[in-house]
Design a protein around this motif. Structure first.
Motif, PDB file in Angstrom:
ATOM      1  N   ASP A 156       0.827  -1.214   0.000  1.00  0.00           N
ATOM      2  CA  ASP A 156       0.000   0.000   0.000  1.00  0.00           C
ATOM      3  C   ASP A 156       0.857   1.257   0.000  1.00  0.00           C
ATOM      4  O   ASP A 156       0.539   2.247  -0.670  1.00  0.00           O
ATOM      5  CB  ASP A 156      -0.922   0.010   1.230  1.00  0.00           C
ATOM      6  CG  ASP A 156      -2.121  -0.889   1.078  1.00  0.00           C
ATOM      7  OD1 ASP A 156      -2.331  -1.414  -0.032  1.00  0.00           O
ATOM      8  OD2 ASP A 156      -2.863  -1.058   2.067  1.00  0.00           O
ATOM      9  N   ILE A 213      -3.375   9.235   4.789  1.00  0.00           N
ATOM     10  CA  ILE A 213      -3.028   7.818   4.828  1.00  0.00           C
ATOM     11  C   ILE A 213      -1.524   7.585   4.922  1.00  0.00           C
ATOM     12  O   ILE A 213      -1.059   6.703   5.655  1.00  0.00           O
ATOM     13  CB  ILE A 213      -3.580   7.118   3.555  1.00  0.00           C
ATOM     14  CG1 ILE A 213      -5.098   7.055   3.599  1.00  0.00           C
ATOM     15  CG2 ILE A 213      -2.987   5.711   3.410  1.00  0.00           C
ATOM     16  CD1 ILE A 213      -5.712   6.574   2.296  1.00  0.00           C
ATOM     17  N   SER A 226      -1.728  -0.421   9.703  1.00  0.00           N
ATOM     18  CA  SER A 226      -2.751  -0.657   8.687  1.00  0.00           C
ATOM     19  C   SER A 226      -3.687   0.540   8.598  1.00  0.00           C
ATOM     20  O   SER A 226      -3.955   1.215   9.597  1.00  0.00           O
ATOM     21  CB  SER A 226      -3.566  -1.915   9.020  1.00  0.00           C
ATOM     22  OG  SER A 226      -2.746  -3.070   9.006  1.00  0.00           O
ATOM     23  N   ILE A 227      -4.218   0.776   7.415  1.00  0.00           N
ATOM     24  CA  ILE A 227      -5.109   1.913   7.198  1.00  0.00           C
ATOM     25  C   ILE A 227      -6.430   1.731   7.935  1.00  0.00           C
ATOM     26  O   ILE A 227      -7.089   2.706   8.272  1.00  0.00           O
ATOM     27  CB  ILE A 227      -5.370   2.111   5.692  1.00  0.00           C
ATOM     28  CG1 ILE A 227      -4.042   2.332   4.961  1.00  0.00           C
ATOM     29  CG2 ILE A 227      -6.276   3.314   5.432  1.00  0.00           C
ATOM     30  CD1 ILE A 227      -4.172   2.308   3.468  1.00  0.00           C
ATOM     31  N   ARG A 228      -6.802   0.487   8.216  1.00  0.00           N
ATOM     32  CA  ARG A 228      -8.078   0.275   8.905  1.00  0.00           C
ATOM     33  C   ARG A 228      -8.050   0.803  10.335  1.00  0.00           C
ATOM     34  O   ARG A 228      -9.078   0.807  11.013  1.00  0.00           O
ATOM     35  CB  ARG A 228      -8.497  -1.190   8.874  1.00  0.00           C
ATOM     36  CG  ARG A 228      -7.548  -2.145   9.502  1.00  0.00           C
ATOM     37  CD  ARG A 228      -8.069  -3.593   9.396  1.00  0.00           C
ATOM     38  NE  ARG A 228      -7.012  -4.513   9.767  1.00  0.00           N
ATOM     39  CZ  ARG A 228      -6.089  -4.951   8.937  1.00  0.00           C
ATOM     40  NH1 ARG A 228      -6.115  -4.578   7.674  1.00  0.00           N
ATOM     41  NH2 ARG A 228      -5.138  -5.777   9.342  1.00  0.00           N
ATOM     42  N   SER A 243     -10.281   6.256  10.704  1.00  0.00           N
ATOM     43  CA  SER A 243     -11.718   6.364  10.420  1.00  0.00           C
ATOM     44  C   SER A 243     -11.880   7.297   9.221  1.00  0.00           C
ATOM     45  O   SER A 243     -11.111   8.242   9.043  1.00  0.00           O
ATOM     46  CB  SER A 243     -12.473   6.912  11.629  1.00  0.00           C
ATOM     47  OG  SER A 243     -11.968   8.181  12.014  1.00  0.00           O
ATOM     48  N   PHE A 244     -12.899   7.028   8.405  1.00  0.00           N
ATOM     49  CA  PHE A 244     -13.124   7.803   7.184  1.00  0.00           C
ATOM     50  C   PHE A 244     -14.594   8.187   7.076  1.00  0.00           C
ATOM     51  O   PHE A 244     -15.479   7.422   7.492  1.00  0.00           O
ATOM     52  CB  PHE A 244     -12.734   6.976   5.949  1.00  0.00           C
ATOM     53  CG  PHE A 244     -11.302   6.523   5.940  1.00  0.00           C
ATOM     54  CD1 PHE A 244     -10.294   7.391   5.546  1.00  0.00           C
ATOM     55  CD2 PHE A 244     -10.958   5.241   6.337  1.00  0.00           C
ATOM     56  CE1 PHE A 244      -8.958   6.981   5.533  1.00  0.00           C
ATOM     57  CE2 PHE A 244      -9.633   4.817   6.332  1.00  0.00           C
ATOM     58  CZ  PHE A 244      -8.632   5.694   5.930  1.00  0.00           C
ATOM     59  N   LYS A 250     -14.463   7.302   1.948  1.00  0.00           N
ATOM     60  CA  LYS A 250     -14.640   5.878   1.645  1.00  0.00           C
ATOM     61  C   LYS A 250     -14.868   5.668   0.148  1.00  0.00           C
ATOM     62  O   LYS A 250     -14.365   4.699  -0.439  1.00  0.00           O
ATOM     63  CB  LYS A 250     -15.812   5.309   2.441  1.00  0.00           C
ATOM     64  CG  LYS A 250     -15.550   5.172   3.931  1.00  0.00           C
ATOM     65  CD  LYS A 250     -16.788   4.674   4.666  1.00  0.00           C
ATOM     66  CE  LYS A 250     -16.536   4.575   6.161  1.00  0.00           C
ATOM     67  NZ  LYS A 250     -17.766   4.153   6.900  1.00  0.00           N
ATOM     68  N   LEU A 263     -11.557   6.030  -1.536  1.00  0.00           N
ATOM     69  CA  LEU A 263     -10.694   4.901  -1.193  1.00  0.00           C
ATOM     70  C   LEU A 263     -10.947   3.689  -2.090  1.00  0.00           C
ATOM     71  O   LEU A 263     -10.021   2.946  -2.420  1.00  0.00           O
ATOM     72  CB  LEU A 263     -10.918   4.500   0.267  1.00  0.00           C
ATOM     73  CG  LEU A 263     -10.028   5.140   1.332  1.00  0.00           C
ATOM     74  CD1 LEU A 263     -10.452   4.666   2.710  1.00  0.00           C
ATOM     75  CD2 LEU A 263      -8.565   4.815   1.083  1.00  0.00           C
ATOM     76  N   SER A 316      -4.513  -2.823   3.125  1.00  0.00           N
ATOM     77  CA  SER A 316      -4.554  -2.761   4.586  1.00  0.00           C
ATOM     78  C   SER A 316      -5.783  -2.041   5.124  1.00  0.00           C
ATOM     79  O   SER A 316      -5.915  -1.879   6.337  1.00  0.00           O
ATOM     80  CB  SER A 316      -3.284  -2.100   5.130  1.00  0.00           C
ATOM     81  OG  SER A 316      -3.225  -0.738   4.774  1.00  0.00           O
ATOM     82  N   VAL A 317      -6.689  -1.627   4.229  1.00  0.00           N
ATOM     83  CA  VAL A 317      -7.947  -1.040   4.672  1.00  0.00           C
ATOM     84  C   VAL A 317      -9.050  -2.099   4.720  1.00  0.00           C
ATOM     85  O   VAL A 317     -10.106  -1.902   5.320  1.00  0.00           O
ATOM     86  CB  VAL A 317      -8.375   0.119   3.737  1.00  0.00           C
ATOM     87  CG1 VAL A 317      -8.899  -0.412   2.405  1.00  0.00           C
ATOM     88  CG2 VAL A 317      -9.414   1.013   4.413  1.00  0.00           C
ATOM     89  N   LYS A 318      -8.795  -3.244   4.104  1.00  0.00           N
ATOM     90  CA  LYS A 318      -9.820  -4.288   4.025  1.00  0.00           C
ATOM     91  C   LYS A 318     -10.037  -4.932   5.393  1.00  0.00           C
ATOM     92  O   LYS A 318      -9.071  -5.177   6.139  1.00  0.00           O
ATOM     93  CB  LYS A 318      -9.411  -5.354   3.003  1.00  0.00           C
ATOM     94  CG  LYS A 318      -9.280  -4.837   1.580  1.00  0.00           C
ATOM     95  CD  LYS A 318      -8.902  -5.930   0.614  1.00  0.00           C
ATOM     96  CE  LYS A 318      -8.663  -5.372  -0.784  1.00  0.00           C
ATOM     97  NZ  LYS A 318      -9.878  -4.798  -1.386  1.00  0.00           N
TER      98      LYS A 318
END
Length: 277
Positions: free
Chosen positions: A47, A78, A87-89, A92-93, A98, A101, A108-110
């Protein structure tokens, strides 16, 4: 390998949580957190490379087109997180972020489901006394991920049995359902999915749809012609149908409902769609 993962909606990581001197771990010892960090770091680094390239391109485009500002702002939000090896998760977005994204297909957002692979003995209490599972469970909670405990050995043995033998085998072990079934349910929950059923003389089938799908769009899941010519849906609850034994009996009891296009499908609905094209 990573290019394939970019296309999925969620990731399942199977983590070893058992000791066995006959099965050598590639790193010499069992350590669930190290294994998780190894996998996740690979996703993060991938990523990071993508975001750096995308941000450089977006900044250049911004000079001549102000519409790229939201993309630049998001990527700048990010980038430092990825550079810290996170990880991006963990971020919060808002809804707009979103939507942007989704165009990046970042890994790493999954959302992730961690599958703790334990030995047969640890399945007797669903891994509650397994120290490795406890450590993995605490880690999963910190990043709002879920965990499912499975014994791959038991699942292998189950897969080699007939349906009726599988139930008997699980009962003998004192296990209510297979690990695969638990994983499927957790995956549905994570992705906001549910199932409805159609039944007839030629085929009985479950159809997967998003929670909140209305009847006409559920009909389209089966065939576009059914959606286009939708008239109404005749619906009975699965448990009621099984209890009474037939649609005829369910109708006699007044348990078959007539619903229109905007009816919101419920998990386990058994449906007969009437349509005309």
């Amino acid at each position: 390998f990573l290019s394939h993962i970019r296309e999925v909606d969620a990731i399942v990581e199977v983590i070893r949580c058992f000791e066995d001197e006959n099965i050598v771990h590639v790193d010499g010892e069992v350590n669930p957190l190290r294994d998780v960090e190894t996998i996740n770091l690979e996703l993060i680094l991938s990523d990071l490379e993508l975001v750096e390239k995308r941000l450089e391109k977006a900044r250049k485009s911004l000079k001549g087109n102000k519409s790229f500002k939201e993309e630049v702002d998001l990527l700048e939000k990010i980038l430092p997180v990825l550079e810290e090896g996170k990880s991006i998760r963990s971020l919060s977005f808002n809804d707009n972020e979103k939507a942007i994204l989704k165009n990046f297909s970042l890994l790493s957002v999954k959302p992730i489901i961690y599958v703790a692979n334990v030995n047969e003995d640890d399945m007797l209490d669903e891994g509650k006394s397994n120290e490795y599972v406890k450590v993995l469970n605490n880690f999963a909670k910190q990043e709002n991920s879920s965990i499912v405990v499975i014994s791959a050995q038991i699942e292998k043995e189950i897969s080699e049995l007939e349906d009726d033998e599988q139930i008997e085998f699980l009962n003998d072990l004192g296990i209510s359902e297979s690990g695969v079934s638990k994983l499927i349910k957790e995956s549905y929950n994570l992705l906001g999915l549910m199932s409805f059923l159609t039944a007839g003389p030629e085929e009985t089938r479950a159809w997967t749809i998003k929670i909140g799908t209305n009847a006409v769009n559920a009909a389209g899941k089966i065939h576009s012609d059914i959606q286009r010519g939708f008239i109404r849906a005749e619906i009975v609850n699965y448990d009621d149908l099984i209890s009474l034994g037939s649609m005829v009996a369910a109708r006699e009891k007044g348990l078959v409902r007539l619903e229109g296009k905007e009816y919101i499908m419920q998990d386990g609905d058994v449906v007969y769609f009437r349509f005309n094209v």
